[in-house]
Design an enzyme around this catalytic site. Structure first.
Site, PDB file in Angstrom:
ATOM      1  N   SER A   1      60.348  17.841  33.413  1.00 26.85           N
ATOM      2  CA  SER A   1      58.727  18.306  33.777  1.00 26.85           C
ATOM      3  C   SER A   1      59.652  18.852  35.118  1.00 26.85           C
ATOM      4  O   SER A   1      60.228  18.312  35.840  1.00 26.85           O
ATOM      5  CB  SER A   1      58.555  17.290  34.097  1.00 26.85           C
TER       6      SER A   1
ATOM      7  N   TYR B   1      58.025   8.206  36.285  1.00 19.84           N
ATOM      8  CA  TYR B   1      57.608   9.652  35.855  1.00 19.84           C
ATOM      9  C   TYR B   1      58.986   9.905  36.003  1.00 19.84           C
ATOM     10  O   TYR B   1      59.624  10.711  35.936  1.00 19.84           O
ATOM     11  CB  TYR B   1      56.663   9.786  36.142  1.00 19.84           C
TER      12      TYR B   1
END
Length: 263
Positions: A140, A153
């Site tokens: 990501s 995350y």
């Protein structure tokens, strides 16, 4: 790209994983589809078999657990036709870390970090013995920035980026390849599962899972080790990577404490 080879896709029951399954089926791969939702896996397997005439095997596994990881590792080790792994399974759990339950934190790290690392290792060992293979690790753009409300995350994705790039260095000169794919916001179930609304980002920031996977596979065909589908100037990542390499060299070249820390 495929001659009756098998691709194993984790997180295959929806979104990005489902799209990878479809695109790899179109390229002629047989498939092993891994996810927690048996009903969705079986439905997808039936559709792909019908539409593409390939062999599809399903494996229900929770990659946050030891048992789930071992079951997938066993398939990678035992099935000699498997030479393509998509480590797509992942979790969000966005929100302030202080409000996060420790079990939720552990689950995120187990899936995003430990499971991805274990399956990458299993594939690396198996593919090296078989003479070739490809691992795609889903990352990501959060890997590039510390994020309030996304500490675990973004930290997990920073691991994926460094981990995958390092494995490419270890396998350089062989026919084993690692690709790290870094999307921005994608229209999937991710945000709902993470406990936030997708209005967190402007509508124009989103791409579809189809756009993402098509770009990622094109990047793989082009030989990219790091693919950022929405980054127009790919050289900007290389500039960043070189800057971090130089920073590491500057910090580690001499064992002398910086002036500002000396009295």
């Amino acid at each position: 790209m495929s001659q009756h080879r098998t691709a194993l896709v984790t997180g295959a029951s929806s979104g990005i994983g489902l799209t990878y399954a479809d695109r790899l089926a179109r390229r002629g791969f047989d498939l092993v589809l891994v996810a927690r939702r048996t009903d969705r896996l079986e439905q997808l397997a039936a559709e792909l078999t019908r539409d593409h005439g390939i062999k599809v095997t399903t494996l229900t596994a929770d990659l946050s657990t030891e048992t789930g990881c071992r079951s997938v590792e066993q398939v990678i080790a035992d099935d000699a036709s498997v030479d393509f792994l998509v480590n797509n399974a992942g979790m969000g759990k966005l929100g302030a870390l202080s409000d996060t339950k420790v079990d939720d934190l552990a689950t995120l790290i187990n899936v995003n970090v430990l499971a991805l690392a274990r399956l990458s290792l299993a594939a690396m060992q198996a593919f090296t013995k078989r003479g070739s293979g490809t691992v795609v690790n889903m990352c990501s753009i959060s890997a590039f920035r510390a994020v309030a409300g996304g500490a675990a995350y973004s930290g997990s994705k920073a691991f994926v980026l460094n981990f995958t790039r390092s494995l490419n260095l270890e396998t350089r000169g062989t026919n084993v390849r690692f690709q790290c794919v870094l999307p921005g916001p994608v229209k999937t179930e991710f945000f709902a599962a993470a406990g936030v609304d997708d209005s967190l980002f402007p509508a124009g920031s989103f791409i579809t899972s189809e756009q993402l996977v098509d770009a990622a596979l094109r990047g793989l065909d082009l030989g990219e080790e790091v693919t950022i589908p929405t980054l127009e100037d790919a050289s900007s990542f290389q500039t960043l990577a070189e800057a971090f390499t130089q920073l590491r060299e500057d910090a580690g070249r001499e064992g002398i404490i910086a002036t500002r820390y000396r009295t």
